[in-house]
Design an enzyme around this catalytic site. Structure first.
Site, PDB file in Angstrom:
ATOM      1  N   THR A  13       0.815  -1.227   0.000  1.00  0.00           N
ATOM      2  CA  THR A  13       0.000   0.000   0.000  1.00  0.00           C
ATOM      3  C   THR A  13       0.843   1.269   0.000  1.00  0.00           C
ATOM      4  OG1 THR A  13      -0.028  -0.216   2.399  1.00  0.00           O
ATOM      5  CG2 THR A  13      -1.964  -1.053   1.196  1.00  0.00           C
ATOM      6  N   SER A  38       0.439  -3.677   6.732  1.00  0.00           N
ATOM      7  CA  SER A  38       0.347  -3.710   8.205  1.00  0.00           C
ATOM      8  C   SER A  38      -1.024  -4.189   8.661  1.00  0.00           C
ATOM      9  CB  SER A  38       0.579  -2.295   8.741  1.00  0.00           C
ATOM     10  OG  SER A  38      -0.608  -1.550   8.529  1.00  0.00           O
ATOM     11  N   SER A  41      -4.099  -2.552   7.311  1.00  0.00           N
ATOM     12  CA  SER A  41      -4.614  -2.873   5.966  1.00  0.00           C
ATOM     13  C   SER A  41      -5.046  -4.323   5.832  1.00  0.00           C
ATOM     14  CB  SER A  41      -3.529  -2.572   4.927  1.00  0.00           C
ATOM     15  OG  SER A  41      -3.125  -1.224   5.024  1.00  0.00           O
ATOM     16  N   CYS A 155      17.451   5.105  -3.726  1.00  0.00           N
ATOM     17  CA  CYS A 155      16.980   5.547  -5.043  1.00  0.00           C
ATOM     18  C   CYS A 155      17.906   6.548  -5.712  1.00  0.00           C
ATOM     19  CB  CYS A 155      15.575   6.120  -4.925  1.00  0.00           C
ATOM     20  SG  CYS A 155      15.343   7.255  -3.585  1.00  0.00           S
ATOM     21  N   HIS A 252      14.316  12.056  -9.193  1.00  0.00           N
ATOM     22  CA  HIS A 252      15.462  12.644  -8.471  1.00  0.00           C
ATOM     23  C   HIS A 252      16.456  13.210  -9.493  1.00  0.00           C
ATOM     24  CE1 HIS A 252      13.824  11.142  -4.869  1.00  0.00           C
ATOM     25  NE2 HIS A 252      14.709  10.212  -4.526  1.00  0.00           N
TER      26      HIS A 252
HETATM   27  N1  LIG Z   1       9.897   6.024  -2.059  1.00  0.00           N
HETATM   28  C1  LIG Z   1      11.023   5.827  -2.730  1.00  0.00           C
HETATM   29  O1  LIG Z   1      11.347   6.482  -3.732  1.00  0.00           O
HETATM   30  C2  LIG Z   1      11.937   4.756  -2.270  1.00  0.00           C
HETATM   31  C3  LIG Z   1      11.736   4.072  -1.063  1.00  0.00           C
HETATM   32  N2  LIG Z   1      12.592   3.099  -0.734  1.00  0.00           N
HETATM   33  C4  LIG Z   1      12.410   2.295   0.469  1.00  0.00           C
HETATM   34  O2  LIG Z   1      11.304   1.402   0.242  1.00  0.00           O
HETATM   35  C5  LIG Z   1      10.583   1.173   1.448  1.00  0.00           C
HETATM   36  C6  LIG Z   1       9.152   1.625   1.283  1.00  0.00           C
HETATM   37  O3  LIG Z   1       9.214   3.003   1.092  1.00  0.00           O
HETATM   38  P1  LIG Z   1       7.862   3.774   0.757  1.00  0.00           P
HETATM   39  O4  LIG Z   1       7.001   2.991  -0.150  1.00  0.00           O
HETATM   40  O5  LIG Z   1       8.297   5.120   0.318  1.00  0.00           O
HETATM   41  O6  LIG Z   1       7.176   3.815   2.222  1.00  0.00           O
HETATM   42  P2  LIG Z   1       5.639   4.088   2.571  1.00  0.00           P
HETATM   43  O7  LIG Z   1       5.648   4.674   3.929  1.00  0.00           O
HETATM   44  O8  LIG Z   1       4.959   4.803   1.473  1.00  0.00           O
HETATM   45  O9  LIG Z   1       5.007   2.582   2.684  1.00  0.00           O
HETATM   46  C7  LIG Z   1       5.374   1.755   3.741  1.00  0.00           C
HETATM   47  C8  LIG Z   1       4.705   0.400   3.577  1.00  0.00           C
HETATM   48  O10 LIG Z   1       5.101  -0.403   4.681  1.00  0.00           O
HETATM   49  C9  LIG Z   1       3.927  -0.956   5.278  1.00  0.00           C
HETATM   50  N3  LIG Z   1       4.119  -1.152   6.720  1.00  0.00           N
HETATM   51  C10 LIG Z   1       4.362  -0.223   7.650  1.00  0.00           C
HETATM   52  N4  LIG Z   1       4.452  -0.812   8.864  1.00  0.00           N
HETATM   53  C11 LIG Z   1       4.238  -2.145   8.687  1.00  0.00           C
HETATM   54  C12 LIG Z   1       4.186  -3.284   9.548  1.00  0.00           C
HETATM   55  N5  LIG Z   1       4.371  -3.155  10.861  1.00  0.00           N
HETATM   56  N6  LIG Z   1       3.944  -4.510   9.020  1.00  0.00           N
HETATM   57  C13 LIG Z   1       3.752  -4.638   7.668  1.00  0.00           C
HETATM   58  N7  LIG Z   1       3.785  -3.594   6.787  1.00  0.00           N
HETATM   59  C14 LIG Z   1       4.027  -2.360   7.308  1.00  0.00           C
HETATM   60  C15 LIG Z   1       2.850   0.055   5.027  1.00  0.00           C
HETATM   61  O11 LIG Z   1       1.602  -0.593   5.173  1.00  0.00           O
HETATM   62  P3  LIG Z   1       0.266   0.237   5.649  1.00  0.00           P
HETATM   63  O12 LIG Z   1      -0.165   1.051   4.495  1.00  0.00           O
HETATM   64  O13 LIG Z   1      -0.724  -0.856   6.015  1.00  0.00           O
HETATM   65  O14 LIG Z   1       0.682   1.055   6.827  1.00  0.00           O
HETATM   66  C16 LIG Z   1       3.181   0.476   3.598  1.00  0.00           C
HETATM   67  O15 LIG Z   1       2.633  -0.453   2.691  1.00  0.00           O
HETATM   68  C17 LIG Z   1      11.318   1.957   2.526  1.00  0.00           C
HETATM   69  O16 LIG Z   1      12.241   1.124   3.177  1.00  0.00           O
HETATM   70  C18 LIG Z   1      12.050   3.043   1.740  1.00  0.00           C
HETATM   71  O17 LIG Z   1      13.150   3.523   2.428  1.00  0.00           O
HETATM   72  C19 LIG Z   1      13.631   2.730  -1.565  1.00  0.00           C
HETATM   73  C20 LIG Z   1      13.839   3.374  -2.738  1.00  0.00           C
HETATM   74  C21 LIG Z   1      13.027   4.450  -3.166  1.00  0.00           C
HETATM   75  N1  LIG Z   2      15.742   7.984   1.027  1.00  0.00           N
HETATM   76  C1  LIG Z   2      15.227   8.163  -0.325  1.00  0.00           C
HETATM   77  C2  LIG Z   2      14.318   6.997  -0.633  1.00  0.00           C
HETATM   78  C3  LIG Z   2      15.120   5.753  -0.484  1.00  0.00           C
HETATM   79  O1  LIG Z   2      15.768   5.300  -1.378  1.00  0.00           O
HETATM   80  O2  LIG Z   2      15.178   5.258   0.793  1.00  0.00           O
HETATM   81  P1  LIG Z   2      16.131   4.044   1.272  1.00  0.00           P
HETATM   82  O3  LIG Z   2      17.547   4.359   0.910  1.00  0.00           O
HETATM   83  O4  LIG Z   2      15.894   3.977   2.765  1.00  0.00           O
HETATM   84  O5  LIG Z   2      15.638   2.820   0.559  1.00  0.00           O
HETATM   85  C4  LIG Z   2      14.459   9.486  -0.407  1.00  0.00           C
HETATM   86  O6  LIG Z   2      14.050   9.925   0.649  1.00  0.00           O
HETATM   87  O7  LIG Z   2      14.269   9.981  -1.530  1.00  0.00           O
END
Ligand SMILES: NC(=O)C1=CN([C@@H]2O[C@H](COP(=O)(O)OP(=O)(O)OC[C@H]3O[C@@H](n4cnc5c(N)ncnc54)[C@H](OP(=O)(O)O)[C@@H]3O)[C@@H](O)[C@H]2O)C=CC1
Ligand SMILES: N[C@@H](CC(=O)OP(=O)(O)O)C(=O)O
Length: 361
Positions: A13, A38, A41, A155, A252
């Site tokens: 999500t 989580s 959801s 990223c 980015h």
């Molecule tokens: N955004 C970006 O450009 C990038 C992000 N990342 C990394 O990817 C990961 C996800 O980032 P992002 O999508 O931005 O984060 P979000 O906060 O948008 O999404 C987090 C997700 O984790 C789930 N979650 C949170 N807590 C729990 C739990 N206790 N158990 C199970 N699921 C859980 C949430 O579910 P719910 O909706 O039910 O709370 C949601 O689906 C992070 O580690 C981030 O650092 C890496 C590269 C790029």
């Molecule tokens: N930290 C990056 C997103 C990302 O890549 O996170 P992580 O390195 O924790 O996967 C941003 O905020 O744009």
């Protein structure tokens, strides 16, 4: 009937999770099979659980899938599990999945520094996946399930290492790199994400942990695989990063300066040609999501720009512009990458496609 593999998505999500759903929806090799998030959801149909923020509509193949908790037993039938989990919870959950014998391709930072975990940007160091091939073959010979984790990079790191890798392939080692990033708000995720009040009419010159990730991850990705299948950092390279959050939705932008180790310096045109000529393994393997071209070199004086260039080759390609000599280093240029596609979900899928093409899933 073509063989397809069952795919699970953890964090389905979230910002990255939603991109996984979109990119997997009509995939020829992977079937969206299980969606995890989580307790907030779990138990709801995906369309009800998610606050959908993509321009495309929720794919039919995901709408009615009931979201489950991120327990390995729920995903036992999956051939591959993509993780877009919040790093606060990814560590324990991904460890459980690995110990259950599942294959996890993770966007979370938790295991990137582990000496036995490949940290892969599929456009530049898919050779690091050879380590996985050896482990899978050993597990198959022993009749066991080869649970393992492969990590995507940060990223911003993903956008940086592709042009660096292309230039090193042509001109040899790069000794020094500086990079200043202008990062989109989707990089911070949706929960809690960046507050509108903080970013409107503003630039935030700090992203927790980001500069350390860029400075370290770049050296692992561009480093080598040792005899014992551990990963050695490229110690001959120094990277200095400064990271900023800007009011852009996706994409980015990075201002990069580089110095080659060689005293026989190429010309600006040589640098541009090397970037244009660069071909990666996922292209030669014929991976469905591979970009038509890894790096697009733009000649307009004011490009690349996030809103105009981030979706090039569906967000899997890197755009480079303003290649010119640098009076302090050797060259400087601008890099743009889509942070939730090639910077996150897209890289995970391209890694899985590469493993699939090599018969490793
Ligand atoms: N955004 C970006 O450009 C990038 C992000 N990342 C990394 O990817 C990961 C996800 O980032 P992002 O999508 O931005 O984060 P979000 O906060 O948008 O999404 C987090 C997700 O984790 C789930 N979650 C949170 N807590 C729990 C739990 N206790 N158990 C199970 N699921 C859980 C949430 O579910 P719910 O909706 O039910 O709370 C949601 O689906 C992070 O580690 C981030 O650092 C890496 C590269 C790029
Ligand atoms: N930290 C990056 C997103 C990302 O890549 O996170 P992580 O390195 O924790 O996967 C941003 O905020 O744009």
């Amino acid at each position: 009937m073509p063989v397809t593999k069952k795919a699970g998505v953890l964090g389905a999500t979230g910002s990255v999770g939603q991109k996984f759903i979109l990119l997997l929806a009509e995939h020829p090799d992977f079937e969206l099979y299980k969606l995890g998030a989580s307790v907030r959801s779990a138990g709801k149909p995906y369309a009800e659980a998610v606050k959908w923020r993509q321009t495309a509509t929720i794919p039919e193949s995901a709408r009615q899938l009931v979201v489950v908790g991120c327990k390995a037993s729920e995903f036992a039938d999956c051939d591959v599990v993509f993780s877009g989990l919040d790093s606060d919870v990814a560590g324990d959950i991904e460890k459980e999945f690995k110990e259950f014998g599942l294959v996890v391709i993770s966007n979370a930072k938790n295991y990137r520094r582990e000496p036995d975990v490949p940290l892969v940007v599929p456009l530049v160091n898919s050779s690091h996946l050879d380590v996985v091939a050896r482990r899978v073959k050993q597990a198959r010979a022993a009749g066991t399930k080869p649970g393992y984790i492969i990590c995507n990079s940060n990223c911003s790191t993903a956008g940086l290492v592709v042009p660096l890798g292309a230039l090193m392939a042509r001109f040899g080692d790069i000794s020094d790199v500086t990079v200043t990033t202008l990062q989109a708000i989707s990089g911070a995720g949706f929960s809690p994400g960046v507050l509108g009040f903080d970013i409107l009419d503003n630039v935030i010159p700090y992203i927790s942990g980001e500069e350390e990730k860029l400075e370290w991850e770049t050296k692992k990705i561009l480093g080598s695989v040792a005899e014992d299948d551990s990963f050695a950092l490229r110690s001959s390279m120094t990277v200095s990063a400064q990271c900023n959050r800007v009011a852009v939705s996706d994409g980015h932008l990075e201002c990069v300066s580089i110095k080659f180790a060689t005293t026989n310096k190429p010309s600006v045109e040589d640098v541009k040609q090397a970037l244009r000529d660069y071909i990666c393994e996922s292209q030669t393997l014929g991976c469905p999501s591979a970009p038509k071209q890894c790096i697009y070199v733009l000649d307009e004086v004011d490009r690349p720009q996030p809103r105009l260039d981030r979706n090039r080759d569906n967000g899997y390609a890197i755009s480079v512009g303003r290649v010119r000599e640098d009076p302090v280093f050797d060259f400087k240029f601008i890099v743009l990458s889509h942070n939730t596609v090639i910077g996150a979900a897209g890289s995970g899928i391209l890694i899985a496609e590469t493993l699939f093409k090599k018969g490793l899933l």
